[in-house]
Design a protein around this motif. Structure first.
Motif, mmCIF file in Angstrom:
data_model
loop_
_atom_site.group_PDB
_atom_site.id
_atom_site.type_symbol
_atom_site.label_atom_id
_atom_site.label_comp_id
_atom_site.label_asym_id
_atom_site.label_seq_id
_atom_site.Cartn_x
_atom_site.Cartn_y
_atom_site.Cartn_z
ATOM 1 N N ARG A 74 -42.436 -40.011 -36.916
ATOM 2 C CA ARG A 74 -42.018 -41.114 -37.347
ATOM 3 C C ARG A 74 -43.039 -41.473 -38.800
ATOM 4 N NH1 ARG A 74 -42.185 -45.319 -33.941
ATOM 5 N NH2 ARG A 74 -42.728 -44.217 -32.249
ATOM 6 N N VAL A 75 -44.433 -41.254 -38.555
ATOM 7 C CA VAL A 75 -45.263 -41.741 -39.647
ATOM 8 C C VAL A 75 -45.088 -40.672 -40.542
ATOM 9 C CG1 VAL A 75 -47.645 -42.006 -40.303
ATOM 10 C CG2 VAL A 75 -46.673 -43.018 -38.355
ATOM 11 N N ILE A 76 -45.041 -39.235 -40.163
ATOM 12 C CA ILE A 76 -44.775 -38.212 -41.336
ATOM 13 C C ILE A 76 -43.687 -38.303 -42.168
ATOM 14 C CG2 ILE A 76 -44.694 -35.778 -41.709
ATOM 15 C CD1 ILE A 76 -46.949 -35.596 -39.393
ATOM 16 N N ALA A 77 -42.438 -38.815 -41.355
ATOM 17 C CA ALA A 77 -41.126 -38.794 -42.258
ATOM 18 C C ALA A 77 -41.560 -40.050 -43.054
ATOM 19 C CB ALA A 77 -40.232 -39.422 -41.203
ATOM 20 N N ARG A 78 -42.150 -41.192 -43.077
ATOM 21 C CA ARG A 78 -42.529 -42.219 -43.943
ATOM 22 C C ARG A 78 -43.307 -41.649 -45.083
ATOM 23 N NH1 ARG A 78 -46.564 -45.603 -43.886
ATOM 24 N NH2 ARG A 78 -47.222 -45.148 -41.886
ATOM 25 N N LEU A 79 -44.246 -40.972 -44.751
ATOM 26 C CA LEU A 79 -45.140 -40.271 -46.042
ATOM 27 C C LEU A 79 -44.526 -39.387 -46.511
ATOM 28 C CD1 LEU A 79 -48.576 -40.097 -43.435
ATOM 29 C CD2 LEU A 79 -47.803 -41.829 -45.282
ATOM 30 N N VAL A 80 -43.750 -38.551 -46.132
ATOM 31 C CA VAL A 80 -43.047 -37.298 -47.066
ATOM 32 C C VAL A 80 -41.773 -37.942 -47.669
ATOM 33 C CG1 VAL A 80 -42.221 -35.157 -47.123
ATOM 34 C CG2 VAL A 80 -44.101 -35.512 -45.314
ATOM 35 N N ASP A 81 -42.225 -38.699 -48.644
ATOM 36 C CA ASP A 81 -41.134 -39.632 -49.209
ATOM 37 C C ASP A 81 -40.875 -39.082 -50.879
ATOM 38 O OD1 ASP A 81 -43.423 -40.205 -51.042
ATOM 39 O OD2 ASP A 81 -43.592 -42.460 -50.439
ATOM 40 N N GLY A 82 -41.065 -37.980 -50.919
ATOM 41 C CA GLY A 82 -40.840 -37.406 -52.234
ATOM 42 C C GLY A 82 -41.771 -37.699 -53.488
ATOM 43 N N ASP A 105 -39.128 -28.776 -45.590
ATOM 44 C CA ASP A 105 -37.797 -29.354 -46.446
ATOM 45 C C ASP A 105 -38.372 -30.306 -47.674
ATOM 46 O OD1 ASP A 105 -34.938 -29.446 -47.112
ATOM 47 O OD2 ASP A 105 -35.144 -31.638 -46.559
ATOM 48 N N GLN A 106 -39.177 -31.127 -47.348
ATOM 49 C CA GLN A 106 -39.720 -32.084 -48.225
ATOM 50 C C GLN A 106 -41.037 -32.033 -49.029
ATOM 51 O OE1 GLN A 106 -37.443 -34.756 -49.006
ATOM 52 N NE2 GLN A 106 -36.008 -33.762 -47.438
ATOM 53 N N ALA A 107 -41.673 -31.029 -48.518
ATOM 54 C CA ALA A 107 -42.844 -31.056 -49.199
ATOM 55 C C ALA A 107 -43.335 -29.511 -49.451
ATOM 56 C CB ALA A 107 -43.961 -31.488 -48.258
ATOM 57 N N ILE A 108 -44.556 -29.173 -50.054
ATOM 58 C CA ILE A 108 -45.102 -27.931 -50.345
ATOM 59 C C ILE A 108 -46.018 -27.959 -49.015
ATOM 60 C CG2 ILE A 108 -46.789 -26.446 -51.636
ATOM 61 C CD1 ILE A 108 -44.082 -26.891 -53.178
ATOM 62 N N THR A 109 -45.898 -27.034 -48.232
ATOM 63 C CA THR A 109 -46.911 -26.842 -46.917
ATOM 64 C C THR A 109 -47.821 -25.848 -47.198
ATOM 65 O OG1 THR A 109 -44.688 -27.418 -45.820
ATOM 66 C CG2 THR A 109 -46.533 -26.602 -44.409
ATOM 67 N N ILE A 110 -48.986 -26.239 -46.917
ATOM 68 C CA ILE A 110 -50.283 -25.127 -47.004
ATOM 69 C C ILE A 110 -50.915 -25.272 -45.447
ATOM 70 C CG2 ILE A 110 -52.314 -24.712 -48.068
ATOM 71 C CD1 ILE A 110 -50.946 -26.099 -50.361
ATOM 72 N N TRP A 111 -50.662 -23.853 -45.067
ATOM 73 C CA TRP A 111 -51.509 -23.679 -43.826
ATOM 74 C C TRP A 111 -53.059 -23.406 -44.257
ATOM 75 C CZ3 TRP A 111 -51.043 -18.308 -40.737
ATOM 76 C CH2 TRP A 111 -51.919 -18.495 -39.751
ATOM 77 N N LEU A 112 -54.021 -24.075 -43.636
ATOM 78 C CA LEU A 112 -55.338 -23.960 -43.730
ATOM 79 C C LEU A 112 -55.817 -23.307 -42.630
ATOM 80 C CD1 LEU A 112 -57.134 -27.473 -45.148
ATOM 81 C CD2 LEU A 112 -56.008 -25.071 -46.457
#
Length: 179
Positions: A74-82, A105-112
């Protein structure tokens, strides 16, 4: 160095979400990346703690991991707001199917990505990680890597987090974002 407007054009201005195992440097690298890109930085675990009024370790101990993962989603859904920002996630966030789908879907995802030996060396410095309580960090991280790395590998960008200054990882991320 590219100007901020050029950067946004090249990576689209989406939130940048860092995923990976504990100790990969998501928070430290994330702060430095945000600073270099002139973007806000948000640590999802800190946001969870603020929302819950208790530490991640306390949430795990009191309510269990499934409860924590639901709040984390739920917190990440709020943070990934575009809006453009850099977000550091907890090590298990990307394993949750709903959270992972949202991030992809909503972000650029980077695996460290880091070797378990590097991670174990880093996490031994702090005793705040619930999954490491009373266990050997190298053993736990090796097990977690076997389980979680296939999920992290779904991130479109992979950057090695090696035993080097964090700025080297930031440089690698900036290079990956601009290819």
């Amino acid at each position: 160095m590219l100007q901020t407007s050029e950067r946004r054009h090249r990576w689209g201005g989406k939130p940048i979400v860092l995923v990976g195992l504990m100790g990969a440097g998501k928070t430290t690298v994330g702060r430095r990346l945000a600073q270099r890109m002139r973007l806000p930085f948000v640590d999802a675990d800190h946001e969870i703690e603020a929302a819950a009024g208790m530490t991640v370790a306390d949430i795990f101990e009191r309510f269990g991991e499934p409860y924590f993962r639901d709040g984390e989603r739920r917190v990440i859904a709020r943070l990934v707001d575009g809006t453009p920002k850099v977000i550091a996630t907890g090590g298990g966030a990307f394993i949750n199917e709903a959270t992972r789908a949202l991030i992809l879907d909503q972000a650029i995802t980077i695996w460290l990505d880091a070797e378990p030996e590097v991670l174990a060396d880093r996490v031994r410095r702090r005793d705040t990680r619930p999954l490491l309580r009373d266990r050997d960090p190298l053993e736990v991280l090796t097990e977690l890597a076997q389980i979680r790395n296939p999920f992290y590998a779904l991130a479109p960008i992979r950057v090695e987090s090696i035993a080097a200054p964090h700025d080297a990882t930031v440089d690698a991320i900036l290079e990956a974002l601009h290819q």
